[in-house]
Design a protein around this motif. Structure first.
Motif, PDB file in Angstrom:
ATOM      1  N   PRO A 161     -53.571 -36.369  24.748  1.00 20.68           N
ATOM      2  CA  PRO A 161     -53.813 -35.244  25.657  1.00 20.68           C
ATOM      3  C   PRO A 161     -55.037 -34.440  25.228  1.00 20.68           C
ATOM      4  O   PRO A 161     -55.383 -34.413  24.043  1.00 20.68           O
ATOM      5  N   LYS A 162     -55.656 -33.777  26.184  1.00 18.32           N
ATOM      6  CA  LYS A 162     -56.831 -32.954  25.882  1.00 18.32           C
ATOM      7  C   LYS A 162     -56.404 -31.720  25.096  1.00 18.32           C
ATOM      8  O   LYS A 162     -55.374 -31.116  25.382  1.00 18.32           O
ATOM      9  N   ILE A 163     -57.217 -31.404  24.103  1.00 18.15           N
ATOM     10  CA  ILE A 163     -56.902 -30.227  23.296  1.00 18.15           C
ATOM     11  C   ILE A 163     -57.760 -29.055  23.737  1.00 18.15           C
ATOM     12  O   ILE A 163     -58.837 -29.225  24.312  1.00 18.15           O
ATOM     13  N   ASP A 164     -57.283 -27.883  23.434  1.00 23.94           N
ATOM     14  CA  ASP A 164     -58.042 -26.654  23.634  1.00 23.94           C
ATOM     15  C   ASP A 164     -58.796 -26.435  22.326  1.00 23.94           C
ATOM     16  O   ASP A 164     -58.214 -26.014  21.312  1.00 23.94           O
ATOM     17  N   ALA A 165     -60.069 -26.759  22.330  1.00 30.00           N
ATOM     18  CA  ALA A 165     -60.870 -26.726  21.102  1.00 30.00           C
ATOM     19  C   ALA A 165     -60.959 -25.326  20.509  1.00 30.00           C
ATOM     20  O   ALA A 165     -60.886 -25.160  19.283  1.00 30.00           O
ATOM     21  N   VAL A 166     -61.094 -24.318  21.349  1.00 33.00           N
ATOM     22  CA  VAL A 166     -61.225 -22.945  20.848  1.00 33.00           C
ATOM     23  C   VAL A 166     -59.944 -22.516  20.131  1.00 33.00           C
ATOM     24  O   VAL A 166     -59.981 -21.996  19.012  1.00 33.00           O
ATOM     25  N   LYS A 167     -58.795 -22.749  20.762  1.00 31.47           N
ATOM     26  CA  LYS A 167     -57.517 -22.368  20.147  1.00 31.47           C
ATOM     27  C   LYS A 167     -57.233 -23.199  18.901  1.00 31.47           C
ATOM     28  O   LYS A 167     -56.722 -22.680  17.907  1.00 31.47           O
ATOM     29  N   THR A 168     -57.566 -24.483  18.949  1.00 32.09           N
ATOM     30  CA  THR A 168     -57.338 -25.340  17.788  1.00 32.09           C
ATOM     31  C   THR A 168     -58.176 -24.870  16.608  1.00 32.09           C
ATOM     32  O   THR A 168     -57.670 -24.760  15.483  1.00 32.09           O
ATOM     33  N   CYS A 169     -59.445 -24.564  16.836  1.00 36.24           N
ATOM     34  CA  CYS A 169     -60.307 -24.071  15.752  1.00 36.24           C
ATOM     35  C   CYS A 169     -59.763 -22.767  15.178  1.00 36.24           C
ATOM     36  O   CYS A 169     -59.756 -22.574  13.959  1.00 36.24           O
ATOM     37  N   LYS A 170     -59.285 -21.890  16.045  1.00 43.02           N
ATOM     38  CA  LYS A 170     -58.705 -20.628  15.575  1.00 43.02           C
ATOM     39  C   LYS A 170     -57.442 -20.907  14.759  1.00 43.02           C
ATOM     40  O   LYS A 170     -57.237 -20.291  13.705  1.00 43.02           O
ATOM     41  N   ASN A 171     -56.605 -21.828  15.225  1.00 45.31           N
ATOM     42  CA  ASN A 171     -55.382 -22.169  14.488  1.00 45.31           C
ATOM     43  C   ASN A 171     -55.701 -22.679  13.088  1.00 45.31           C
ATOM     44  O   ASN A 171     -55.065 -22.294  12.105  1.00 45.31           O
ATOM     45  N   VAL A 172     -56.688 -23.577  12.985  1.00 48.61           N
ATOM     46  CA  VAL A 172     -57.056 -24.141  11.686  1.00 48.61           C
ATOM     47  C   VAL A 172     -57.634 -23.053  10.784  1.00 48.61           C
ATOM     48  O   VAL A 172     -57.255 -22.927   9.615  1.00 48.61           O
ATOM     49  N   SER A 173     -58.529 -22.253  11.333  1.00 46.45           N
ATOM     50  CA  SER A 173     -59.124 -21.177  10.554  1.00 46.45           C
ATOM     51  C   SER A 173     -58.067 -20.192  10.065  1.00 46.45           C
ATOM     52  O   SER A 173     -58.061 -19.794   8.896  1.00 46.45           O
ATOM     53  N   ASP A 174     -57.144 -19.822  10.952  1.00 43.77           N
ATOM     54  CA  ASP A 174     -56.059 -18.908  10.563  1.00 43.77           C
ATOM     55  C   ASP A 174     -55.165 -19.540   9.501  1.00 43.77           C
ATOM     56  O   ASP A 174     -54.719 -18.865   8.574  1.00 43.77           O
ATOM     57  N   PHE A 175     -54.887 -20.830   9.631  1.00 45.46           N
ATOM     58  CA  PHE A 175     -54.076 -21.532   8.635  1.00 45.46           C
ATOM     59  C   PHE A 175     -54.741 -21.455   7.261  1.00 45.46           C
ATOM     60  O   PHE A 175     -54.096 -21.116   6.265  1.00 45.46           O
ATOM     61  N   PHE A 176     -56.039 -21.750   7.215  1.00 53.22           N
ATOM     62  CA  PHE A 176     -56.750 -21.694   5.939  1.00 53.22           C
ATOM     63  C   PHE A 176     -56.796 -20.270   5.392  1.00 53.22           C
ATOM     64  O   PHE A 176     -56.620 -20.055   4.194  1.00 53.22           O
ATOM     65  N   LYS A 177     -57.021 -19.286   6.253  1.00 52.93           N
ATOM     66  CA  LYS A 177     -57.177 -17.911   5.797  1.00 52.93           C
ATOM     67  C   LYS A 177     -55.856 -17.223   5.475  1.00 52.93           C
ATOM     68  O   LYS A 177     -55.785 -16.434   4.536  1.00 52.93           O
ATOM     69  N   ASP A 178     -54.815 -17.493   6.270  1.00 55.32           N
ATOM     70  CA  ASP A 178     -53.584 -16.712   6.158  1.00 55.32           C
ATOM     71  C   ASP A 178     -52.432 -17.425   5.458  1.00 55.32           C
ATOM     72  O   ASP A 178     -51.616 -16.772   4.806  1.00 55.32           O
ATOM     73  N   ASP A 179     -52.316 -18.732   5.629  1.00 60.32           N
ATOM     74  CA  ASP A 179     -51.107 -19.428   5.185  1.00 60.32           C
ATOM     75  C   ASP A 179     -51.291 -20.336   3.979  1.00 60.32           C
ATOM     76  O   ASP A 179     -50.378 -20.468   3.165  1.00 60.32           O
TER      77      ASP A 179
END
Length: 146
Positions: free
Chosen positions: A5-23
Motif C-alpha cells: 500500500p502507498k505510504i504517507d511519506a510525511v507522516k512516516t518521516c515524522k514517526n521515525v524522527s519522533d521514534f528516534f528522538k522520544d522513544d
C-alpha cells in the motif's frame, strides 16, 4: 496491482524522527545497552540476551526491549544503504548537526533534505521487517499509510 500500500511519506518521516528522538533512548536503557552501542557495527558481538532482563522488560511495559534494540541495529547496519546509515546514526544516535554530517555523505546542503527523507523512509520499512525477524512481541509500526 499494488503489492504494498502507498505510504504517507510525511507522516512516516515524522514517526521515525519522533521514534528516534522520544522513544529509542528509553528502550535502549531498558534493554541494558547504551545509545553509543548503536553506533558500533560490532554491537552484535557484544550483545548478549539475558532471559531475566527480557522477562523484566516485558513485565514493565510489554515490549521486548532487547529485541527492539537489536532490530534498530539490524535496520541501521543491514537494512539501509551506507548514506542513510551515516545520516541516521549521525543525526539521531550521535546527535550531530546536519552541517557536520553533510561532508561525511558528500552531499550538497540543497539535496541533504531529500537524502534524510530517504533515510527515514528506508529505516521505517527495514525496522518493521527486522522486528518481525527478531521475534519482537509488539511490532512498533512507523509506516503511516494513506
Amino acid at each position: 496491482m499494488e503489492l504494498i500500500p502507498k505510504i504517507d511519506a510525511v507522516k512516516t518521516c515524522k514517526n521515525v524522527s519522533d521514534f528516534f528522538k522520544d522513544d529509542l533512548e528509553k528502550i535502549v536503557l531498558m534493554s541494558g545497552s547504551r545509545m553509543i552501542d548503536l553506533s558500533s557495527p560490532s554491537f552484535e558481538e557484544n550483545y548478549s540476551s539475558s532471559k531475566a532482563n527480557g522477562i523484566e522488560t516485558k513485565l514493565i511495559n510489554g515490549l521486548d526491549a532487547q529485541s527492539v534494540v537489536k532490530s534498530v541495529h539490524d535496520a541501521l547496519y543491514h537494512g539501509v544503504d551506507l548514506v542513510s546509515q551515516k545520516i541516521l546514526i549521525g543525526l539521531y544516535i550521535k546527535h550531530q548537526r546536519w552541517v557536520d554530517i553533510q561532508p561525511l555523505v558528500y552531499r550538497e546542503h540543497t539535496s541533504f533534505a531529500a537524502y534524510r527523507k530517504r533515510a527515514l523512509l528506508t529505516f521505517a520499512y527495514s525496522f518493521e521487517g527486522w522486528q518481525t525477524k527478531n521475534h519482537c512481541d509488539k511490532v512498533i509500526k512507523l509506516l503511516a499509510y494513506t
